[in-house]
Design a protein around this motif. Sequence first.
Motif, short mmCIF file in Angstrom:
data_model
loop_
_atom_site.label_atom_id
_atom_site.label_comp_id
_atom_site.label_asym_id
_atom_site.label_seq_id
_atom_site.Cartn_x
_atom_site.Cartn_y
_atom_site.Cartn_z
N PHE A 158 0.83 -1.20 0.00
CA PHE A 158 0.00 0.00 0.00
C PHE A 158 0.87 1.26 0.00
CE2 PHE A 158 -3.24 -2.95 1.84
CZ PHE A 158 -4.19 -2.77 0.86
N GLY A 159 2.04 1.18 0.65
CA GLY A 159 2.94 2.33 0.64
C GLY A 159 3.38 2.67 -0.77
N THR A 160 3.65 1.65 -1.58
CA THR A 160 4.02 1.89 -2.98
C THR A 160 2.88 2.55 -3.75
OG1 THR A 160 5.52 -0.02 -2.99
CG2 THR A 160 4.71 0.75 -5.12
N ILE A 161 1.67 2.05 -3.54
CA ILE A 161 0.50 2.61 -4.25
C ILE A 161 0.28 4.07 -3.84
CG2 ILE A 161 -1.99 2.42 -4.56
CD1 ILE A 161 -1.68 -0.60 -4.15
N LEU A 162 0.33 4.35 -2.54
CA LEU A 162 0.10 5.71 -2.06
C LEU A 162 1.19 6.66 -2.53
CD1 LEU A 162 -1.13 4.99 1.59
CD2 LEU A 162 -2.51 5.71 -0.36
N SER A 163 2.44 6.18 -2.55
CA SER A 163 3.54 7.02 -3.02
C SER A 163 3.34 7.41 -4.48
CB SER A 163 4.87 6.29 -2.84
OG SER A 163 5.14 6.07 -1.47
N ALA A 164 2.83 6.46 -5.26
CA ALA A 164 2.61 6.75 -6.67
C ALA A 164 1.43 7.70 -6.88
CB ALA A 164 2.38 5.45 -7.44
N LEU A 165 0.36 7.50 -6.11
CA LEU A 165 -0.86 8.29 -6.32
C LEU A 165 -0.79 9.67 -5.67
CD1 LEU A 165 -3.61 5.56 -5.77
CD2 LEU A 165 -2.70 6.42 -7.93
N ILE A 166 -0.21 9.74 -4.47
CA ILE A 166 -0.23 11.00 -3.71
C ILE A 166 1.05 11.80 -3.91
CG2 ILE A 166 -0.37 12.00 -1.39
CD1 ILE A 166 -2.11 9.64 -0.57
N LEU A 167 2.22 11.13 -3.76
CA LEU A 167 3.49 11.83 -3.88
C LEU A 167 3.98 11.90 -5.32
CD1 LEU A 167 5.38 10.42 -0.76
CD2 LEU A 167 3.96 12.48 -0.94
N ARG A 168 3.30 11.21 -6.24
CA ARG A 168 3.68 11.19 -7.65
C ARG A 168 5.10 10.66 -7.85
NH1 ARG A 168 -1.17 11.35 -10.05
NH2 ARG A 168 -2.44 13.07 -9.24
N GLU A 169 5.50 9.73 -6.98
CA GLU A 169 6.83 9.15 -7.13
C GLU A 169 6.82 8.17 -8.31
OE1 GLU A 169 8.00 7.36 -3.48
OE2 GLU A 169 8.37 9.27 -2.48
N PRO A 170 7.90 8.14 -9.09
CA PRO A 170 7.95 7.20 -10.23
C PRO A 170 7.95 5.76 -9.73
CG PRO A 170 10.10 8.25 -9.87
CD PRO A 170 9.11 8.97 -8.98
N THR A 171 7.07 4.96 -10.29
CA THR A 171 6.94 3.55 -9.89
C THR A 171 6.95 2.71 -11.16
OG1 THR A 171 5.58 4.21 -8.00
CG2 THR A 171 5.55 1.89 -8.61
N GLY A 172 8.03 1.96 -11.33
CA GLY A 172 8.21 1.21 -12.56
C GLY A 172 7.48 -0.12 -12.56
#
Length: 301
Positions: A116-130
């Motif tokens: 869930f941390g990966t999902i939230l980082s991608a959706l909220i923080l707009r962190e690149p997730t490959g």
Amino acid sequence: MSSVAAPSRPHRPLFAIGLRLVAVICLAVMFVTGRVADVHGVHLVETLFYRQALALPVVFAWLAMSSGIGAIRTRRISVHATRMVIGLTGMALNFLSYILLPPAEATTIGFTMPIFGTILSALILREPTGIHRWAAVLIGFLGVLIMVRPEGGHFPPMGVAVAITAALVTASVSLVLRELGRTESAGVVVFWFTALSVPPLGIGMLFYGQAHDAQTWGLLLMIGLFGGIAQLCLTAALRWAPVSVVLPMDYSSILWTTLLGWAIWGDWPMWTTWVGAALIIASGLYIAWREHRHARRIATA
């Protein structure tokens, strides 16, 4: 003009791993004890209150001896209050998941927090997730489906929903901790989370507080002390080694909660739980490894 090099951070990986392992064992004992306390008629609000109130002196004493009382000063009390609300919600859901589910299953679902941390980082923080991280996320959720087996009806749907929500809320706490970590030490964050949560829980005690026998008071004392020790060991471990070194110890909690559940209630996980746990743990470790590599690339650049 010559520059003075900053002192290197102490690095004692074995000591850090030992601290993290002690913290994981203490957390396992704390949550299982919370389930036993529920059987003794302790309300969830009481469990949370004594968890925080009894841990507060331990955390304060540790801060006073290590950094000094002045270290608790902060100019970000509003962010600490936000972290308290989210963190306290996550703690309540975690305790409730151990009440509604066998300890091993509640622990295993809790391992989805990095997912869930990966999902939230991608959706909220707009962190690149490959593609690699998204593949790990899918494998982790596959592990949850194998473990839960919705068509089998092995576990109460409410318990599964609470455990998954607890992992989601706990993952959201990590986003707030990233923001606080820019200016606040880990010890200060722990202190203000504990201190700010006691007053609202104290109000709840006016409605749910009750008298107990000596054995039940002993259970509540265990919850507070083991919770406080766990919090300090989690914090101290990161002083001696990076997250990537100590994080794998967190997954040993499946062993401790399984043994405690078997010793107290005779619960032993089904084979699907072990298969699901293996996939979820592999997913979490891979995500942590990818984040570690990403951090090293940034540091090198």
